[in-house]
Scaffold this motif. Structure first.
Motif, PDB file in Angstrom:
ATOM      1  N   ILE A  12      10.075   2.689  -5.593  1.00 11.59           N
ATOM      2  CA  ILE A  12       8.692   3.264  -5.255  1.00 11.59           C
ATOM      3  C   ILE A  12       8.715   4.533  -5.137  1.00 11.59           C
ATOM      4  O   ILE A  12       9.838   4.990  -4.560  1.00 11.59           O
ATOM      5  N   HIS A  13       7.998   5.551  -5.923  1.00 10.59           N
ATOM      6  CA  HIS A  13       7.794   7.161  -5.621  1.00 10.59           C
ATOM      7  C   HIS A  13       6.678   7.313  -5.093  1.00 10.59           C
ATOM      8  O   HIS A  13       6.520   9.065  -4.650  1.00 10.59           O
ATOM      9  N   GLY A  14       6.529   6.347  -3.667  1.00  7.65           N
ATOM     10  CA  GLY A  14       5.731   7.241  -2.933  1.00  7.65           C
ATOM     11  C   GLY A  14       5.558   6.405  -1.378  1.00  7.65           C
ATOM     12  O   GLY A  14       7.111   6.038  -1.205  1.00  7.65           O
ATOM     13  N   GLU A  15       4.697   6.610  -0.091  1.00  3.28           N
ATOM     14  CA  GLU A  15       5.226   6.464   1.263  1.00  3.28           C
ATOM     15  C   GLU A  15       4.950   5.014   1.078  1.00  3.28           C
ATOM     16  O   GLU A  15       3.884   4.574   0.556  1.00  3.28           O
ATOM     17  N   SER A  22       5.718  -2.587 -15.236  1.00  3.45           N
ATOM     18  CA  SER A  22       5.420  -1.020 -16.208  1.00  3.45           C
ATOM     19  C   SER A  22       5.109  -0.052 -15.192  1.00  3.45           C
ATOM     20  O   SER A  22       4.607  -0.400 -14.498  1.00  3.45           O
ATOM     21  N   VAL A  23       4.727   1.541 -15.792  1.00  3.56           N
ATOM     22  CA  VAL A  23       4.515   2.413 -15.557  1.00  3.56           C
ATOM     23  C   VAL A  23       3.107   1.969 -14.119  1.00  3.56           C
ATOM     24  O   VAL A  23       2.586   2.341 -14.859  1.00  3.56           O
ATOM     25  N   VAL A  24       3.104   2.601 -12.999  1.00  5.50           N
ATOM     26  CA  VAL A  24       1.974   2.662 -12.283  1.00  5.50           C
ATOM     27  C   VAL A  24       1.844   4.276 -11.765  1.00  5.50           C
ATOM     28  O   VAL A  24       2.459   4.739 -11.255  1.00  5.50           O
ATOM     29  N   ASP A  25       0.746   4.828 -12.768  1.00  6.50           N
ATOM     30  CA  ASP A  25       0.465   5.888 -12.015  1.00  6.50           C
ATOM     31  C   ASP A  25      -0.745   5.952 -10.861  1.00  6.50           C
ATOM     32  O   ASP A  25      -1.542   4.671 -11.001  1.00  6.50           O
ATOM     33  N   CYS A  26      -0.999   7.056 -10.152  1.00  5.79           N
ATOM     34  CA  CYS A  26      -2.586   7.470  -8.957  1.00  5.79           C
ATOM     35  C   CYS A  26      -3.014   7.669  -9.785  1.00  5.79           C
ATOM     36  O   CYS A  26      -3.246   8.400 -11.157  1.00  5.79           O
ATOM     37  N   ALA A  27      -4.202   6.901  -9.341  1.00 10.60           N
ATOM     38  CA  ALA A  27      -5.821   7.190  -9.616  1.00 10.60           C
ATOM     39  C   ALA A  27      -6.425   8.012  -9.558  1.00 10.60           C
ATOM     40  O   ALA A  27      -7.689   8.032 -10.036  1.00 10.60           O
ATOM     41  N   VAL A  28      -6.205   8.797  -8.859  1.00 12.95           N
ATOM     42  CA  VAL A  28      -6.608  10.136  -8.844  1.00 12.95           C
ATOM     43  C   VAL A  28      -6.465  11.714  -9.029  1.00 12.95           C
ATOM     44  O   VAL A  28      -6.766  12.245 -10.178  1.00 12.95           O
ATOM     45  N   CYS A  29      -4.836  11.477  -9.302  1.00 16.13           N
ATOM     46  CA  CYS A  29      -4.274  12.867  -9.258  1.00 16.13           C
ATOM     47  C   CYS A  29      -3.344  12.277 -10.910  1.00 16.13           C
ATOM     48  O   CYS A  29      -2.367  13.183 -11.780  1.00 16.13           O
ATOM     49  N   GLY A  30      -2.786  10.845 -11.381  1.00 19.34           N
ATOM     50  CA  GLY A  30      -2.329  11.222 -12.292  1.00 19.34           C
ATOM     51  C   GLY A  30      -0.609  10.993 -11.956  1.00 19.34           C
ATOM     52  O   GLY A  30       0.575  10.873 -12.592  1.00 19.34           O
ATOM     53  N   SER A  31       0.156  11.269 -10.466  1.00 17.15           N
ATOM     54  CA  SER A  31       1.567  11.012 -10.626  1.00 17.15           C
ATOM     55  C   SER A  31       1.663   9.594 -10.851  1.00 17.15           C
ATOM     56  O   SER A  31       1.943   8.698 -10.052  1.00 17.15           O
ATOM     57  N   THR A  32       3.212   9.813 -11.322  1.00 15.42           N
ATOM     58  CA  THR A  32       3.734   8.423 -11.137  1.00 15.42           C
ATOM     59  C   THR A  32       3.744   7.969  -9.836  1.00 15.42           C
ATOM     60  O   THR A  32       5.013   8.687  -8.885  1.00 15.42           O
ATOM     61  N   LEU A  33       3.703   6.907  -9.302  1.00 13.76           N
ATOM     62  CA  LEU A  33       3.958   5.422  -8.558  1.00 13.76           C
ATOM     63  C   LEU A  33       5.105   4.639  -8.833  1.00 13.76           C
ATOM     64  O   LEU A  33       5.454   5.053  -7.165  1.00 13.76           O
ATOM     65  N   THR A  93       1.242  -1.240   0.164  1.00 14.39           N
ATOM     66  CA  THR A  93       0.066  -0.105   0.579  1.00 14.39           C
ATOM     67  C   THR A  93       0.879   0.951  -0.043  1.00 14.39           C
ATOM     68  O   THR A  93       1.881   1.480   0.899  1.00 14.39           O
ATOM     69  N   VAL A  94       0.826   2.007  -1.292  1.00  7.62           N
ATOM     70  CA  VAL A  94       1.714   3.443  -1.013  1.00  7.62           C
ATOM     71  C   VAL A  94       0.890   4.425  -1.488  1.00  7.62           C
ATOM     72  O   VAL A  94      -0.601   4.380  -2.023  1.00  7.62           O
ATOM     73  N   ARG A  95       1.313   5.742  -0.563  1.00  7.97           N
ATOM     74  CA  ARG A  95       0.421   6.390  -0.106  1.00  7.97           C
ATOM     75  C   ARG A  95       1.672   7.584  -1.534  1.00  7.97           C
ATOM     76  O   ARG A  95       2.524   7.958  -1.300  1.00  7.97           O
ATOM     77  N   CYS A  96       0.605   8.152  -2.617  1.00  4.17           N
ATOM     78  CA  CYS A  96       0.759   9.012  -3.265  1.00  4.17           C
ATOM     79  C   CYS A  96       1.007  10.424  -2.294  1.00  4.17           C
ATOM     80  O   CYS A  96       0.691  11.268  -1.417  1.00  4.17           O
ATOM     81  N   ASP A  97       2.563  10.552  -2.775  1.00  3.60           N
ATOM     82  CA  ASP A  97       2.643  12.375  -2.576  1.00  3.60           C
ATOM     83  C   ASP A  97       1.922  13.491  -2.990  1.00  3.60           C
ATOM     84  O   ASP A  97       2.703  14.287  -1.875  1.00  3.60           O
ATOM     85  N   ASP A  98       1.498  13.547  -4.164  1.00  2.97           N
ATOM     86  CA  ASP A  98       1.245  14.628  -4.357  1.00  2.97           C
ATOM     87  C   ASP A  98      -0.857  15.079  -3.856  1.00  2.97           C
ATOM     88  O   ASP A  98      -0.531  15.947  -2.911  1.00  2.97           O
TER      89      ASP A  98
END
Length: 57
Positions: free
Chosen positions: A46-49, A25-36, A7-12
């Motif tokens: 992983i680019h989030g917490e 493959s690249v996984v983007d945030c379902a809400v804001c679209g930033s790369t997770l 479970t990863v939290r988006c930084d944005d």
């Protein structure tokens, strides 16, 4: 091929999303679209917490 789900939290936008630790493959945030997650050929970067390991295999 064993791997973990996290479970990863988006930084944005702070959305929480489950991702695979060895994503191919690249996984983007379902809400804001930033790369997770970006693939590296093995363990993904992983680019989030990381909040927790959902399932370890």
């Amino acid at each position: 091929m064993a791997g973990n789900f996290f479970t990863v939290r988006c930084d944005d936008c702070e959305n929480e999303q489950v991702v695979f630790g060895k994503a191919a493959s690249v996984v983007d945030c379902a809400v804001c679209g930033s790369t997770l997650v970006t693939p590296t050929g093995g363990e993904a970067e992983i680019h989030g917490e990381v909040l927790e390991t959902v399932e370890a295999r």
